[in-house]
Design a protein around this motif. Structure first.
Motif, PDB file in Angstrom:
ATOM      1  N   ASN A  11      37.691  36.684  42.174  1.00  0.00           N
ATOM      2  CA  ASN A  11      36.321  36.241  42.419  1.00  0.00           C
ATOM      3  C   ASN A  11      36.146  34.885  41.757  1.00  0.00           C
ATOM      4  O   ASN A  11      36.607  34.675  40.630  1.00  0.00           O
ATOM      5  CB  ASN A  11      35.316  37.227  41.816  1.00  0.00           C
ATOM      6  CG  ASN A  11      35.320  38.557  42.532  1.00  0.00           C
ATOM      7  OD1 ASN A  11      35.312  38.607  43.751  1.00  0.00           O
ATOM      8  ND2 ASN A  11      35.330  39.638  41.764  1.00  0.00           N
ATOM      9  N   THR A  12      35.529  33.968  42.473  1.00  0.00           N
ATOM     10  CA  THR A  12      35.304  32.634  41.917  1.00  0.00           C
ATOM     11  C   THR A  12      33.806  32.344  41.857  1.00  0.00           C
ATOM     12  O   THR A  12      33.002  32.955  42.573  1.00  0.00           O
ATOM     13  CB  THR A  12      36.003  31.560  42.766  1.00  0.00           C
ATOM     14  OG1 THR A  12      35.545  31.665  44.112  1.00  0.00           O
ATOM     15  CG2 THR A  12      37.509  31.717  42.728  1.00  0.00           C
ATOM     16  N   ASN A  13      33.456  31.399  41.009  1.00  0.00           N
ATOM     17  CA  ASN A  13      32.080  30.919  40.933  1.00  0.00           C
ATOM     18  C   ASN A  13      31.819  29.995  42.114  1.00  0.00           C
ATOM     19  O   ASN A  13      32.752  29.607  42.833  1.00  0.00           O
ATOM     20  CB  ASN A  13      31.859  30.172  39.608  1.00  0.00           C
ATOM     21  CG  ASN A  13      32.002  31.108  38.421  1.00  0.00           C
ATOM     22  OD1 ASN A  13      31.460  32.208  38.409  1.00  0.00           O
ATOM     23  ND2 ASN A  13      32.744  30.656  37.412  1.00  0.00           N
ATOM     24  N   THR A  14      30.576  29.592  42.318  1.00  0.00           N
ATOM     25  CA  THR A  14      30.234  28.711  43.440  1.00  0.00           C
ATOM     26  C   THR A  14      30.959  27.378  43.366  1.00  0.00           C
ATOM     27  O   THR A  14      31.192  26.747  44.388  1.00  0.00           O
ATOM     28  CB  THR A  14      28.707  28.480  43.505  1.00  0.00           C
ATOM     29  OG1 THR A  14      28.258  27.986  42.248  1.00  0.00           O
ATOM     30  CG2 THR A  14      27.992  29.754  43.871  1.00  0.00           C
ATOM     31  N   ASP A  15      31.345  26.959  42.161  1.00  0.00           N
ATOM     32  CA  ASP A  15      32.077  25.693  42.025  1.00  0.00           C
ATOM     33  C   ASP A  15      33.588  25.872  42.197  1.00  0.00           C
ATOM     34  O   ASP A  15      34.361  24.933  42.061  1.00  0.00           O
ATOM     35  CB  ASP A  15      31.777  25.033  40.679  1.00  0.00           C
ATOM     36  CG  ASP A  15      32.286  25.830  39.490  1.00  0.00           C
ATOM     37  OD1 ASP A  15      32.855  26.932  39.682  1.00  0.00           O
ATOM     38  OD2 ASP A  15      32.119  25.344  38.348  1.00  0.00           O
ATOM     39  N   GLY A  16      34.027  27.120  42.518  1.00  0.00           N
ATOM     40  CA  GLY A  16      35.441  27.390  42.732  1.00  0.00           C
ATOM     41  C   GLY A  16      36.204  27.792  41.491  1.00  0.00           C
ATOM     42  O   GLY A  16      37.390  28.105  41.567  1.00  0.00           O
ATOM     43  N   SER A  17      35.561  27.810  40.341  1.00  0.00           N
ATOM     44  CA  SER A  17      36.254  28.188  39.109  1.00  0.00           C
ATOM     45  C   SER A  17      36.397  29.710  39.023  1.00  0.00           C
ATOM     46  O   SER A  17      35.655  30.466  39.644  1.00  0.00           O
ATOM     47  CB  SER A  17      35.496  27.655  37.882  1.00  0.00           C
ATOM     48  OG  SER A  17      34.199  28.217  37.830  1.00  0.00           O
ATOM     49  N   PHE A  18      37.368  30.134  38.240  1.00  0.00           N
ATOM     50  CA  PHE A  18      37.664  31.561  38.063  1.00  0.00           C
ATOM     51  C   PHE A  18      36.460  32.293  37.487  1.00  0.00           C
ATOM     52  O   PHE A  18      35.829  31.849  36.551  1.00  0.00           O
ATOM     53  CB  PHE A  18      38.868  31.727  37.137  1.00  0.00           C
ATOM     54  CG  PHE A  18      39.156  33.154  36.778  1.00  0.00           C
ATOM     55  CD1 PHE A  18      39.847  33.969  37.661  1.00  0.00           C
ATOM     56  CD2 PHE A  18      38.720  33.699  35.575  1.00  0.00           C
ATOM     57  CE1 PHE A  18      40.111  35.299  37.343  1.00  0.00           C
ATOM     58  CE2 PHE A  18      38.985  35.020  35.251  1.00  0.00           C
ATOM     59  CZ  PHE A  18      39.684  35.819  36.129  1.00  0.00           C
ATOM     60  N   HIS A  19      36.159  33.444  38.077  1.00  0.00           N
ATOM     61  CA  HIS A  19      35.101  34.300  37.554  1.00  0.00           C
ATOM     62  C   HIS A  19      35.674  35.611  37.049  1.00  0.00           C
ATOM     63  O   HIS A  19      35.498  35.980  35.913  1.00  0.00           O
ATOM     64  CB  HIS A  19      34.037  34.561  38.631  1.00  0.00           C
ATOM     65  CG  HIS A  19      32.942  35.459  38.184  1.00  0.00           C
ATOM     66  ND1 HIS A  19      32.974  36.822  38.356  1.00  0.00           N
ATOM     67  CD2 HIS A  19      31.780  35.190  37.533  1.00  0.00           C
ATOM     68  CE1 HIS A  19      31.891  37.361  37.841  1.00  0.00           C
ATOM     69  NE2 HIS A  19      31.136  36.388  37.334  1.00  0.00           N
ATOM     70  N   SER A  20      36.420  36.332  37.929  1.00  0.00           N
ATOM     71  CA  SER A  20      37.004  37.615  37.541  1.00  0.00           C
ATOM     72  C   SER A  20      38.032  38.058  38.583  1.00  0.00           C
ATOM     73  O   SER A  20      38.044  37.563  39.701  1.00  0.00           O
ATOM     74  CB  SER A  20      35.917  38.684  37.414  1.00  0.00           C
ATOM     75  OG  SER A  20      35.262  38.875  38.661  1.00  0.00           O
ATOM     76  N   VAL A  21      38.851  39.012  38.179  1.00  0.00           N
ATOM     77  CA  VAL A  21      39.791  39.633  39.107  1.00  0.00           C
ATOM     78  C   VAL A  21      39.028  40.709  39.861  1.00  0.00           C
ATOM     79  O   VAL A  21      38.239  41.455  39.274  1.00  0.00           O
ATOM     80  CB  VAL A  21      40.992  40.250  38.342  1.00  0.00           C
ATOM     81  CG1 VAL A  21      41.910  41.011  39.283  1.00  0.00           C
ATOM     82  CG2 VAL A  21      41.755  39.171  37.599  1.00  0.00           C
ATOM     83  N   ARG A  22      39.230  40.788  41.165  1.00  0.00           N
ATOM     84  CA  ARG A  22      38.524  41.788  41.978  1.00  0.00           C
ATOM     85  C   ARG A  22      38.963  43.184  41.600  1.00  0.00           C
ATOM     86  O   ARG A  22      40.128  43.441  41.316  1.00  0.00           O
ATOM     87  CB  ARG A  22      38.777  41.552  43.458  1.00  0.00           C
ATOM     88  CG  ARG A  22      38.110  40.319  43.947  1.00  0.00           C
ATOM     89  CD  ARG A  22      38.140  40.227  45.447  1.00  0.00           C
ATOM     90  NE  ARG A  22      37.482  38.973  45.803  1.00  0.00           N
ATOM     91  CZ  ARG A  22      37.610  38.367  46.950  1.00  0.00           C
ATOM     92  NH1 ARG A  22      38.361  38.901  47.891  1.00  0.00           N
ATOM     93  NH2 ARG A  22      36.995  37.246  47.182  1.00  0.00           N
ATOM     94  N   ASP A  23      38.027  44.087  41.647  1.00  0.00           N
ATOM     95  CA  ASP A  23      38.301  45.507  41.437  1.00  0.00           C
ATOM     96  C   ASP A  23      39.203  45.982  42.573  1.00  0.00           C
ATOM     97  O   ASP A  23      39.027  45.576  43.730  1.00  0.00           O
ATOM     98  CB  ASP A  23      36.983  46.282  41.446  1.00  0.00           C
ATOM     99  CG  ASP A  23      37.172  47.751  41.135  1.00  0.00           C
ATOM    100  OD1 ASP A  23      37.812  48.455  41.952  1.00  0.00           O
ATOM    101  OD2 ASP A  23      36.681  48.199  40.095  1.00  0.00           O
TER     102      ASP A  23
END
Length: 149
Positions: A11-23
């Motif tokens: 999962n990425t933030n709107t700016d394309g940066s890393f947010h989290s690994v998908r469940d």
């Protein structure tokens, strides 16, 4: 492959940066499992996990000589259903003009497949086998040429 992996499993933030690994529950069976085998899939069948591909073989039996020969095969990602393999085999037989009996285990049988086979002069017969472990059994049987039973 890296772009595919990241887009499918992160999962990425709107700016394309890393947010989290998908469940894992969010992932489907076609996500990248192995970059060497990008079309490989995974699924759970009969309570077991399976990854990779699945093969299907069809054989012709000469009733006069009891000789058998594998005359058709197919290889697909393992999410390809047995019913779809049967449909493909019915189409191959129809293209070759085969008007005969096709015997398959229960997982290959559906009302649609039975009807499609009948449209091409093919009798689709299902056995009680559904891919579960069965004891070794042998039997002699004859097909009545008039009734095909």
């Amino acid at each position: 492959m890296l772009i595919r992996f990241v887009s499918e499993q992160v999962n990425t933030n709107t700016d394309g940066s890393f947010h989290s690994v998908r469940d894992g529950k969010e992932l489907n069976s076609t996500v990248l499992n192995n970059p060497v085998e990008p079309e490989s899939t995974f699924r759970k069948k009969a309570g077991e996990n399976h990854q990779g591909y699945v093969g299907n073989f069809a054989e012709t039996v000469d009733l006069d000589t009891n000789r058998k020969i594998i005359d058709s095969f197919d290889f697909q990602p393992n999410i390809y259903s047995d019913s779809k393999f049967a449909k493909d085999e019915i189409q191959k037989m129809a293209e070759e003009g085969d008007e005969t009996t096709l015997v398959a285990d229960g997982a290959y049988i559906s009302v649609d497949n039975i009807n499609e086979a009948a449209e091409h002069g093919i009798q689709l017969v299902g056995t009680a086998m559904t891919g579960k472990e069965t004891p070794d059994l042998t039997a002699d049987f004859e097909i009545d040429e008039e009734t095909k039973r």
